[in-house]
Design an enzyme around this catalytic site. Structure first.
Site, PDB file in Angstrom:
ATOM      1  N   LYS A  34       0.971  -1.377   0.155  1.00 14.71           N
ATOM      2  CA  LYS A  34      -0.091   0.029   0.180  1.00 14.71           C
ATOM      3  C   LYS A  34       0.804   1.263  -0.028  1.00 14.71           C
ATOM      4  O   LYS A  34       1.937   1.381   0.806  1.00 14.71           O
ATOM      5  CB  LYS A  34      -1.004   0.022   1.157  1.00 14.71           C
ATOM      6  CG  LYS A  34      -1.915   1.056   1.251  1.00 14.71           C
ATOM      7  CD  LYS A  34      -2.880   0.892   2.349  1.00 14.71           C
ATOM      8  CE  LYS A  34      -2.344   1.603   3.751  1.00 14.71           C
ATOM      9  NZ  LYS A  34      -2.411   3.104   3.586  1.00 14.71           N
ATOM     10  N   ASP A  61      -3.345   4.316  -1.908  1.00 12.37           N
ATOM     11  CA  ASP A  61      -4.344   4.766  -0.906  1.00 12.37           C
ATOM     12  C   ASP A  61      -4.326   6.159  -0.722  1.00 12.37           C
ATOM     13  O   ASP A  61      -3.612   6.752   0.282  1.00 12.37           O
ATOM     14  CB  ASP A  61      -4.148   4.058   0.523  1.00 12.37           C
ATOM     15  CG  ASP A  61      -4.769   4.294   1.459  1.00 12.37           C
ATOM     16  OD1 ASP A  61      -6.215   5.047   1.473  1.00 12.37           O
ATOM     17  OD2 ASP A  61      -4.311   4.001   2.689  1.00 12.37           O
ATOM     18  N   LYS A  63      -7.106   8.163  -1.077  1.00 10.71           N
ATOM     19  CA  LYS A  63      -8.640   8.445  -0.356  1.00 10.71           C
ATOM     20  C   LYS A  63      -9.070   9.702  -1.310  1.00 10.71           C
ATOM     21  O   LYS A  63      -9.280  10.768  -0.690  1.00 10.71           O
ATOM     22  CB  LYS A  63      -8.342   8.506   0.958  1.00 10.71           C
ATOM     23  CG  LYS A  63      -8.084   7.191   1.762  1.00 10.71           C
ATOM     24  CD  LYS A  63      -8.268   7.590   3.339  1.00 10.71           C
ATOM     25  CE  LYS A  63      -7.639   6.399   4.074  1.00 10.71           C
ATOM     26  NZ  LYS A  63      -6.248   6.257   4.094  1.00 10.71           N
ATOM     27  N   ASP A  66     -13.026  14.685  -3.600  1.00  8.94           N
ATOM     28  CA  ASP A  66     -13.164  16.032  -4.372  1.00  8.94           C
ATOM     29  C   ASP A  66     -14.498  16.062  -5.077  1.00  8.94           C
ATOM     30  O   ASP A  66     -15.201  15.216  -5.274  1.00  8.94           O
ATOM     31  CB  ASP A  66     -11.869  16.096  -5.086  1.00  8.94           C
ATOM     32  CG  ASP A  66     -11.443  17.803  -5.044  1.00  8.94           C
ATOM     33  OD1 ASP A  66     -12.130  18.759  -5.370  1.00  8.94           O
ATOM     34  OD2 ASP A  66     -10.357  17.976  -5.086  1.00  8.94           O
ATOM     35  N   THR A 125     -10.883   3.864  10.412  1.00 10.09           N
ATOM     36  CA  THR A 125     -10.516   3.033  11.518  1.00 10.09           C
ATOM     37  C   THR A 125     -10.009   3.853  12.791  1.00 10.09           C
ATOM     38  O   THR A 125     -10.255   3.398  14.032  1.00 10.09           O
ATOM     39  CB  THR A 125      -9.639   1.722  11.243  1.00 10.09           C
ATOM     40  OG1 THR A 125      -8.480   2.258  10.310  1.00 10.09           O
ATOM     41  CG2 THR A 125     -10.376   0.606  10.720  1.00 10.09           C
ATOM     42  N   ARG A 217       2.454  -0.182  10.734  1.00  9.78           N
ATOM     43  CA  ARG A 217       3.353  -0.059  12.037  1.00  9.78           C
ATOM     44  C   ARG A 217       3.594  -1.302  12.670  1.00  9.78           C
ATOM     45  O   ARG A 217       4.650  -1.533  13.297  1.00  9.78           O
ATOM     46  CB  ARG A 217       2.607   1.035  12.941  1.00  9.78           C
ATOM     47  CG  ARG A 217       2.943   2.405  12.309  1.00  9.78           C
ATOM     48  CD  ARG A 217       1.965   3.261  13.117  1.00  9.78           C
ATOM     49  NE  ARG A 217       0.788   3.203  12.903  1.00  9.78           N
ATOM     50  CZ  ARG A 217      -0.416   4.080  13.350  1.00  9.78           C
ATOM     51  NH1 ARG A 217      -0.182   4.969  14.179  1.00  9.78           N
ATOM     52  NH2 ARG A 217      -1.454   3.835  13.215  1.00  9.78           N
TER      53      ARG A 217
HETATM   54  O1  C5P Z   1       0.024   1.349  11.075  1.00 11.71           O
HETATM   55  P1  C5P Z   1      -1.157   0.960  10.634  1.00 11.71           P
HETATM   56  O2  C5P Z   1      -1.345  -0.655  10.453  1.00 11.71           O
HETATM   57  O3  C5P Z   1      -2.381   1.445  11.826  1.00 11.71           O
HETATM   58  O4  C5P Z   1      -1.738   1.296   9.088  1.00 11.71           O
HETATM   59  C1  C5P Z   1      -2.902   1.510   8.976  1.00 11.71           C
HETATM   60  C2  C5P Z   1      -2.888   1.918   7.410  1.00 11.71           C
HETATM   61  O5  C5P Z   1      -4.079   1.849   6.852  1.00 11.71           O
HETATM   62  C3  C5P Z   1      -2.642   3.385   7.314  1.00 11.71           C
HETATM   63  O6  C5P Z   1      -1.872   3.791   6.288  1.00 11.71           O
HETATM   64  C4  C5P Z   1      -3.946   4.044   7.000  1.00 11.71           C
HETATM   65  O7  C5P Z   1      -3.770   5.352   6.438  1.00 11.71           O
HETATM   66  C5  C5P Z   1      -4.496   3.132   6.457  1.00 11.71           C
HETATM   67  N1  C5P Z   1      -6.101   3.341   6.560  1.00 11.71           N
HETATM   68  C6  C5P Z   1      -6.786   3.439   7.744  1.00 11.71           C
HETATM   69  N2  C5P Z   1      -8.297   3.510   7.613  1.00 11.71           N
HETATM   70  C7  C5P Z   1      -8.773   3.659   6.770  1.00 11.71           C
HETATM   71  C8  C5P Z   1      -7.918   3.343   5.640  1.00 11.71           C
HETATM   72  C9  C5P Z   1      -6.981   3.320   5.413  1.00 11.71           C
HETATM   73  O8  C5P Z   1      -6.058   3.099   8.726  1.00 11.71           O
HETATM   74  N3  C5P Z   1     -10.082   3.361   6.786  1.00 11.71           N
END
Ligand code: C5P
Length: 239
Positions: A34, A61, A63, A66, A125, A217
């Protein structure tokens, strides 16, 4: 689907060289990466080119959210980059999503390109029920809002949505099994949730029926990302 095809690593780093170092370290173990706001803003389309050279698929990603015309143009650019998947905010509305999808389908037919999967982002999330209600002003429950945005994405002809593990079963029930669900906010049981509020463990999310899992992460910030990946693959195999 083998676990390798279900796990997407979020390359949430700022430098192209470091991102590629990680990709080379994971080697054949990971197929889909991603590329999000941080990396794309600093490295640009070059990161996508480099991932493709390594036979990796890209979930772009960014998102998009616009006016329809601007989202269409961005979607066309993403399609020409050959990404496997990209997303738009479902709260951008039906017209924005429908026109985006139509433009991508037309382009793919005209230029003989592979159609990327287009996903609607439901509710991030990192967002809690409280924030949704008191800051954003959405009066119905978070679950209802997620379901509503998922149904809107389906109506617009999108391939699926990005949603937390807690909403997977409800969305599948409402939109059908073929409607893809990509689930971020996943943590192995041994790690803290940081800024993500609606987290879930890997095993739970897979059991709920998530098609793809996004992890950033939990892997990248661990002391030994390769070891963590190995533990994660074991958790996925037993789910
Ligand atoms: O580090 P972590 O596992 O929390 O990363 C989650 C990834 O998913 C981040 O890159 C964040 O931008 C993305 N994301 C999210 N919630 C969403 C869509 C994408 O956390 N609804």
């Amino acid at each position: 689907m083998p676990w390798r095809e279900k796990l997407i690593i979020a390359l949430d780093v700022a430098e192209l060289d470091y991102a590629l170092e990680l990709v080379d370290k994971f080697g054949d173990q990971i197929e889909i990466y991603k590329v999000g706001l941080e990396l794309f803003t600093s490295a640009g389309p070059k990161i996508i080119e480099e991932l493709h050279k390594r036979n990796k698929k890209v979930f772009l990603d960014l998102k998009f959210h616009d006016i329809p015309n601007t989202v269409i143009k961005a979607a066309i650019a993403a399609t020409r980059l050959g990404v496997f998947m990209f997303n738009v905010h479902a709260s951008g509305g039906l017209e924005m999503m429908t026109k985006c999808r139509e433009a991508v389908v037309q382009l793919c037919l005209k230029e003989n390109l592979k159609k990327p999967r287009i996903l609607g982002v439901t509710v991030l999330t990192s967002m809690s029920q409280d924030v949704l209600k008191h800051e954003i002003g959405i009066q119905h429950s978070l679950n209802t809002h997620v379901r509503h945005l998922a149904a809107l994405s389906l109506k617009a002809g999108l391939d699926g949505v990005v949603a937390s593990g807690h909403e997977v079963a409800r969305i599948k029930g409402h939109c059908g099994n073929g409607f893809l669900i990509v689930t971020p906010g996943i943590r192995p049981s041994w790690q803290p949730p940081d800024d993500q509020h609606r987290t879930m463990t890997l095993k739970q999310a897979l059991r709920e029926g998530a098609d793809y899992i996004v992890m950033g992460r939990a892997i990248l910030n661990s002391d030994n990302p390769l070891k963590t990946l190995e533990l994660i693959s074991l958790e996925m195999l037993t789910a």
